[in-house]
Design a protein around this motif. Sequence first.
Motif, PDB file in Angstrom:
ATOM      1  N   ASN A   1       0.056  22.829 103.186  1.00  0.00           N
ATOM      2  CA  ASN A   1       0.963  22.666 102.045  1.00  0.00           C
ATOM      3  C   ASN A   1       0.269  21.848 100.962  1.00  0.00           C
ATOM      4  O   ASN A   1       0.141  20.626 101.076  1.00  0.00           O
TER       5      ASN A   1
ATOM      6  N   THR B   1       1.477  18.149  99.397  1.00  0.00           N
ATOM      7  CA  THR B   1       1.741  16.966 100.216  1.00  0.00           C
ATOM      8  C   THR B   1       0.715  15.863  99.969  1.00  0.00           C
ATOM      9  O   THR B   1      -0.436  16.114  99.602  1.00  0.00           O
ATOM     10  N   LYS B   2       1.141  14.615 100.215  1.00  0.00           N
ATOM     11  CA  LYS B   2       0.250  13.465 100.042  1.00  0.00           C
ATOM     12  C   LYS B   2      -0.932  13.545 101.003  1.00  0.00           C
ATOM     13  O   LYS B   2      -2.045  13.159 100.657  1.00  0.00           O
ATOM     14  N   GLN B   3      -0.677  14.046 102.222  1.00  0.00           N
ATOM     15  CA  GLN B   3      -1.752  14.151 103.211  1.00  0.00           C
ATOM     16  C   GLN B   3      -2.852  15.085 102.707  1.00  0.00           C
ATOM     17  O   GLN B   3      -4.043  14.772 102.797  1.00  0.00           O
ATOM     18  N   THR B   4      -2.457  16.227 102.186  1.00  0.00           N
ATOM     19  CA  THR B   4      -3.438  17.185 101.679  1.00  0.00           C
ATOM     20  C   THR B   4      -4.206  16.594 100.506  1.00  0.00           C
ATOM     21  O   THR B   4      -5.439  16.735 100.416  1.00  0.00           O
TER      22      THR B   4
END
Length: 393
Positions: free
Chosen positions: A18, A21-24
């Motif tokens: 995704n 998202t902050k993680q990406t």
Amino acid sequence: EKVDWRRVALDEAQHIKNPPTKQTAAIRSLKAGHRIALTGTPVENRLTELWSIMEFCTPGYLGPMAEFRRRFAVPIERHRDKDRAERLRNLVRPFILRRLKTDAKVISDLPPLVETRQHVPLTGEQASLYDKVVDEMLAKVDRAEGLRRRGLVLSALVKLKQICNHPAHYLREAASPEVVTEEAVAEAAEAASDTPIELPTDGRPLSARSGKSIRLMQMLEEVVAAGDRALIFTQYRQMGHLLVAMIRRELDVESLFLHGGTPQNKRDQLVARFQDPEGTAPIFVLSLKAGGVGLNLTAANHVFHYDRWWNPAVENQATDRAFRIGQSRTVNVHKFVCEGTLEERIDQMIEQKTELATQIISAGDQWLTEMSTSQLRDILTLRRSSLIEAEAS
């Protein structure tokens, strides 16, 4: 971010599928000379997931996401454009090393995998509930538009799946959330009530109200008698409780149950108990969302998909809990399909698209919400020949 890394490798790279998202965003911010992504499911639902992983590995190669959607995602997913699919395959192929564990060069001693579909009829009670939900949905859907219409269709799909599972599963749900993404449906299913199951007191087996349950209990009886072990995957936590109650009462054996609310230390204990050669619980019930990845359950040589989440990648990942390195016996996979219902027709549609899905995309159920009312009527209306006659049984 302050380090210039020589190489960054992502394991389970589908977690950056995704883009917003902050993680990406955090992963992409790392500076690296070489980037490697490892995943068994580069595409679970949408081609933009493949774009997101490729954007990490080779930034800018597939262009901006909006342009990628216009050039590839929409033509392939919505219009099944084979020319665009081939063009996309040719673009990404040089960057992908695909290894399958069924390839003898990868694993020389992996046992066979035998997959069968269990086509089961509905009971009279299930058929009556099924007809009611379809009639109510078709009456409303013609007067709705946009997100409201999509919500009505997905809400009906959830209810019909519950009815195909077991009448008690559907009747205990006050109302299904009208959501428009399959992730939201999955989260709602996983967060379902943990209310204890009240067993019937009229002497009838709990399984007798459901065609699936009747067949499952018959097959599990054979599994236990043979000294084998089984995994049972369900999309719904509430159905998991029903299955545990049935197994305990009708087979007189202990079963384990893992779902999204199970603490990590408890998860580890359940896995250890099931894997123990001297263990006393031969059946392990798991919710698909919580138990479909990250577990090694090679003690099982039977895998039951009690209800189907229409995504081959997710289903295969769940099967791989048993069919993996360390497995020494043939793994038998049983996929349940209720005859004459939406389960049967959607299963047929997915089979027709298997070749394309395995090469580039996996089929979710979002495309169902785009169908016309007449197409929905044909897909969902119950075929009356596929029932269990209550009087006869």
